[in-house]
Scaffold this motif. Structure first.
Motif, PDB file in Angstrom:
ATOM      1  N   ARG A 169       0.957  -1.142  -0.109  1.00  0.00           N
ATOM      2  CA  ARG A 169      -0.214  -0.329   0.076  1.00  0.00           C
ATOM      3  C   ARG A 169       0.522   1.050   0.270  1.00  0.00           C
ATOM      4  NH1 ARG A 169      -4.378  -1.722   3.977  1.00  0.00           N
ATOM      5  NH2 ARG A 169      -5.851  -3.059   3.580  1.00  0.00           N
ATOM      6  N   SER A 170       1.704   1.165   0.576  1.00  0.00           N
ATOM      7  CA  SER A 170       2.735   2.639   1.220  1.00  0.00           C
ATOM      8  C   SER A 170       2.906   2.688  -0.422  1.00  0.00           C
ATOM      9  CB  SER A 170       4.010   2.080   1.662  1.00  0.00           C
ATOM     10  OG  SER A 170       4.320   0.771   1.901  1.00  0.00           O
ATOM     11  N   ASP A 171       3.554   2.210  -1.407  1.00  0.00           N
ATOM     12  CA  ASP A 171       4.120   1.711  -2.709  1.00  0.00           C
ATOM     13  C   ASP A 171       3.845   2.642  -3.291  1.00  0.00           C
ATOM     14  OD1 ASP A 171       6.690   0.517  -1.629  1.00  0.00           O
ATOM     15  OD2 ASP A 171       6.289  -1.675  -2.196  1.00  0.00           O
ATOM     16  N   LEU A 172       1.886   2.823  -3.781  1.00  0.00           N
ATOM     17  CA  LEU A 172       0.912   2.669  -4.177  1.00  0.00           C
ATOM     18  C   LEU A 172       0.846   4.335  -3.760  1.00  0.00           C
ATOM     19  CD1 LEU A 172      -1.337   0.049  -4.398  1.00  0.00           C
ATOM     20  CD2 LEU A 172       0.513   0.541  -6.482  1.00  0.00           C
ATOM     21  N   LEU A 173       1.739   4.641  -2.628  1.00  0.00           N
ATOM     22  CA  LEU A 173       1.434   6.160  -2.629  1.00  0.00           C
ATOM     23  C   LEU A 173       2.488   6.999  -3.026  1.00  0.00           C
ATOM     24  CD1 LEU A 173      -0.174   5.919   0.942  1.00  0.00           C
ATOM     25  CD2 LEU A 173      -1.421   6.664  -0.968  1.00  0.00           C
ATOM     26  N   LYS A 174       3.403   6.640  -3.012  1.00  0.00           N
ATOM     27  CA  LYS A 174       4.575   6.959  -3.751  1.00  0.00           C
ATOM     28  C   LYS A 174       3.991   8.241  -4.413  1.00  0.00           C
ATOM     29  CE  LYS A 174       8.061   3.825  -2.843  1.00  0.00           C
ATOM     30  NZ  LYS A 174       8.771   2.768  -3.179  1.00  0.00           N
ATOM     31  N   VAL A 175       3.528   8.531  -5.172  1.00  0.00           N
ATOM     32  CA  VAL A 175       2.513   8.931  -6.418  1.00  0.00           C
ATOM     33  C   VAL A 175       2.500  10.487  -5.924  1.00  0.00           C
ATOM     34  CG1 VAL A 175       2.206   7.611  -8.695  1.00  0.00           C
ATOM     35  CG2 VAL A 175       0.788   8.098  -7.509  1.00  0.00           C
ATOM     36  N   PHE A 176       2.286  10.021  -4.782  1.00  0.00           N
ATOM     37  CA  PHE A 176       1.621  11.799  -3.869  1.00  0.00           C
ATOM     38  C   PHE A 176       2.341  12.324  -3.196  1.00  0.00           C
ATOM     39  CE2 PHE A 176      -2.201   8.990  -4.354  1.00  0.00           C
ATOM     40  CZ  PHE A 176      -3.056   9.308  -4.767  1.00  0.00           C
ATOM     41  N   LEU A 177       4.086  12.136  -3.108  1.00  0.00           N
ATOM     42  CA  LEU A 177       5.097  12.647  -3.456  1.00  0.00           C
ATOM     43  C   LEU A 177       5.924  13.350  -4.303  1.00  0.00           C
ATOM     44  CD1 LEU A 177       7.050   9.933  -0.984  1.00  0.00           C
ATOM     45  CD2 LEU A 177       5.468  11.290   0.220  1.00  0.00           C
ATOM     46  N   ARG A 178       5.117  13.479  -4.892  1.00  0.00           N
ATOM     47  CA  ARG A 178       5.581  14.067  -6.406  1.00  0.00           C
ATOM     48  C   ARG A 178       5.544  16.530  -5.976  1.00  0.00           C
ATOM     49  NH1 ARG A 178       3.075  13.394 -12.596  1.00  0.00           N
ATOM     50  NH2 ARG A 178       5.099  14.618 -12.976  1.00  0.00           N
ATOM     51  N   PRO A 179       6.560  16.683  -6.321  1.00  0.00           N
ATOM     52  CA  PRO A 179       6.527  18.229  -5.318  1.00  0.00           C
ATOM     53  C   PRO A 179       5.271  18.722  -6.454  1.00  0.00           C
ATOM     54  CG  PRO A 179       8.915  17.947  -6.430  1.00  0.00           C
ATOM     55  CD  PRO A 179       7.499  16.302  -6.497  1.00  0.00           C
ATOM     56  N   ASP A 180       4.896  19.882  -5.529  1.00  0.00           N
ATOM     57  CA  ASP A 180       3.820  20.547  -5.757  1.00  0.00           C
ATOM     58  C   ASP A 180       4.701  21.330  -7.832  1.00  0.00           C
ATOM     59  OD1 ASP A 180       2.209  20.423  -4.282  1.00  0.00           O
ATOM     60  OD2 ASP A 180       2.801  21.637  -2.999  1.00  0.00           O
ATOM     61  N   GLU A 181       5.260  21.695  -7.606  1.00  0.00           N
ATOM     62  CA  GLU A 181       5.504  22.334  -9.475  1.00  0.00           C
ATOM     63  C   GLU A 181       5.849  21.690 -10.168  1.00  0.00           C
ATOM     64  OE1 GLU A 181       6.274  25.408 -11.450  1.00  0.00           O
ATOM     65  OE2 GLU A 181       6.361  25.992  -9.702  1.00  0.00           O
ATOM     66  N   GLU A 182       6.518  20.772 -10.024  1.00  0.00           N
ATOM     67  CA  GLU A 182       6.687  19.282 -11.006  1.00  0.00           C
ATOM     68  C   GLU A 182       4.858  18.806 -11.451  1.00  0.00           C
ATOM     69  OE1 GLU A 182       7.979  15.036 -11.185  1.00  0.00           O
ATOM     70  OE2 GLU A 182       8.946  16.137  -9.707  1.00  0.00           O
ATOM     71  N   LEU A 183       3.912  18.634 -10.288  1.00  0.00           N
ATOM     72  CA  LEU A 183       2.407  18.288 -10.929  1.00  0.00           C
ATOM     73  C   LEU A 183       2.403  19.981 -11.687  1.00  0.00           C
ATOM     74  CD1 LEU A 183       1.233  17.433  -7.516  1.00  0.00           C
ATOM     75  CD2 LEU A 183       1.528  16.046  -9.268  1.00  0.00           C
ATOM     76  N   ALA A 184       2.193  20.995 -11.223  1.00  0.00           N
ATOM     77  CA  ALA A 184       1.945  21.998 -12.107  1.00  0.00           C
ATOM     78  C   ALA A 184       2.749  22.333 -13.259  1.00  0.00           C
ATOM     79  CB  ALA A 184       2.334  23.564 -10.864  1.00  0.00           C
ATOM     80  N   GLU A 185       3.574  22.092 -13.540  1.00  0.00           N
ATOM     81  CA  GLU A 185       4.742  22.044 -14.741  1.00  0.00           C
ATOM     82  C   GLU A 185       4.081  21.148 -15.984  1.00  0.00           C
ATOM     83  OE1 GLU A 185       6.744  22.951 -18.519  1.00  0.00           O
ATOM     84  OE2 GLU A 185       6.331  23.485 -16.265  1.00  0.00           O
ATOM     85  N   GLU A 186       3.614  19.790 -15.304  1.00  0.00           N
ATOM     86  CA  GLU A 186       2.957  18.886 -16.342  1.00  0.00           C
ATOM     87  C   GLU A 186       1.692  19.154 -16.391  1.00  0.00           C
ATOM     88  OE1 GLU A 186       1.721  14.131 -16.339  1.00  0.00           O
ATOM     89  OE2 GLU A 186       2.971  14.485 -14.841  1.00  0.00           O
ATOM     90  N   ILE A 187       0.352  20.039 -15.944  1.00  0.00           N
ATOM     91  CA  ILE A 187      -0.582  20.354 -16.006  1.00  0.00           C
ATOM     92  C   ILE A 187      -0.322  21.694 -17.053  1.00  0.00           C
ATOM     93  CG2 ILE A 187      -2.892  21.869 -15.164  1.00  0.00           C
ATOM     94  CD1 ILE A 187      -2.010  19.844 -12.742  1.00  0.00           C
ATOM     95  N   ARG A 188       0.626  22.109 -16.862  1.00  0.00           N
ATOM     96  CA  ARG A 188      -0.012  23.482 -17.900  1.00  0.00           C
ATOM     97  C   ARG A 188       1.317  23.228 -18.920  1.00  0.00           C
ATOM     98  NH1 ARG A 188       3.793  26.224 -13.410  1.00  0.00           N
ATOM     99  NH2 ARG A 188       2.458  27.365 -12.049  1.00  0.00           N
ATOM    100  N   ARG A 189       1.900  21.993 -19.600  1.00  0.00           N
ATOM    101  CA  ARG A 189       2.078  21.360 -20.248  1.00  0.00           C
ATOM    102  C   ARG A 189       1.211  20.665 -20.865  1.00  0.00           C
ATOM    103  NH1 ARG A 189       6.706  18.649 -18.178  1.00  0.00           N
ATOM    104  NH2 ARG A 189       4.845  16.321 -18.665  1.00  0.00           N
ATOM    105  N   ASP A 190       0.766  19.413 -20.481  1.00  0.00           N
ATOM    106  CA  ASP A 190      -0.044  18.926 -21.039  1.00  0.00           C
ATOM    107  C   ASP A 190      -1.304  19.095 -21.106  1.00  0.00           C
ATOM    108  OD1 ASP A 190       2.574  17.340 -21.544  1.00  0.00           O
ATOM    109  OD2 ASP A 190       2.033  15.909 -19.384  1.00  0.00           O
ATOM    110  N   VAL A 191      -2.051  20.003 -19.554  1.00  0.00           N
ATOM    111  CA  VAL A 191      -3.436  19.695 -19.607  1.00  0.00           C
ATOM    112  C   VAL A 191      -3.699  21.081 -20.534  1.00  0.00           C
ATOM    113  CG1 VAL A 191      -5.624  19.687 -19.052  1.00  0.00           C
ATOM    114  CG2 VAL A 191      -3.508  18.693 -18.295  1.00  0.00           C
TER     115      VAL A 191
END
Length: 217
Positions: free
Chosen positions: A136-158
């Motif tokens: 279960r803890s392995d599946l939660l690793k994706v939620f450790l991505r930095p906020d700026e990394e998420l923002a950059e992906e959304i700006r670029r791909d969405v």
């Protein structure tokens, strides 16, 4: 192009602690204590998973240690009483094991854990040979991505994909995994699409969409 979604292979633990069918009860308990795990895959041959032995399986011995069952309860809990009288992994394990493939998506693995009520899944190849273990803890690793990394992906791909002409008027903010989209767009029918795609980005906790139709659009 949106980044490839993570799979079980991306987050699983490749070093697996396992036992053999003839491993004695005490060795199983010692391995769980040493490695701080609650379940161990049982392997035979060249590493084929044939079952899983868990703390719950071992605790049956303690449960029935000084508790004598009536005939009706013995029949109702036949599997449990059989395990309580066993001292080898082959008799203690739950079989067949609930397993997952390395290329399975993380949501699929999470659903499998939830529906089968297990905390860890052996990861096996097409031949059933162990390749890792995912918890279960392995599946939660994706939620450790930095906020700026998420923002950059959304700006670029969405935003960049859906609103190429108005992307400069759209602000993407992410705080603690929560995405906020604000600004005006030329096509309001794409707003729910943007919200859905942003929510699908791995690591996003929630989305607050404040996109509005531009004046005169």
């Amino acid at each position: 192009m949106t980044a490839r979604p993570s799979t079980v292979a991306d987050v699983m633990t490749k070093k697996v602690v396992a036992v053999r069918p003839d491993t004695p009860f005490k060795e199983i308990a010692a391995a769980m204590e040493r490695w701080k795990v609650t379940a161990l895959p049982v392997l035979e041959g060249e590493g084929r998973v044939v079952g899983v032995v868990s703390e719950a399986d071992l605790l049956l011995k303690e449960e029935f240690h000084d508790h004598r069952l009536g005939m009706v309860e013995q029949l109702r809990r036949r599997d449990a009483t059989a395990k309580a009288g066993s001292d080898r992994a082959a008799e203690l394990m739950t079989a067949p094991a609930v397993t997952v493939r390395p290329d399975a998506s993380l949501p699929r693995a999470a659903r499998l854990m939830a529906t089968r009520r297990v905390k860890r899944l052996p990861v096996v190849d097409a031949d059933g040979v162990i390749r890792g273990i995912v918890s279960r803890s392995d599946l939660l690793k994706v939620f450790l991505r930095p906020d700026e990394e998420l923002a950059e992906e959304i700006r670029r791909d969405v935003v960049g994909h859906l609103f190429p002409l108005s992307r400069d008027r759209i602000e993407v903010r992410v705080e603690a995994g929560v995405v906020t989209l604000t600004g005006d767009v030329r096509d309001s029918t794409l707003v729910p699409v943007a919200e859905r795609l942003a929510r699908a980005v791995e690591g996003v906790v929630d989305v607050r969409c404040g996109l509005t139709l531009a004046a005169g659009a």
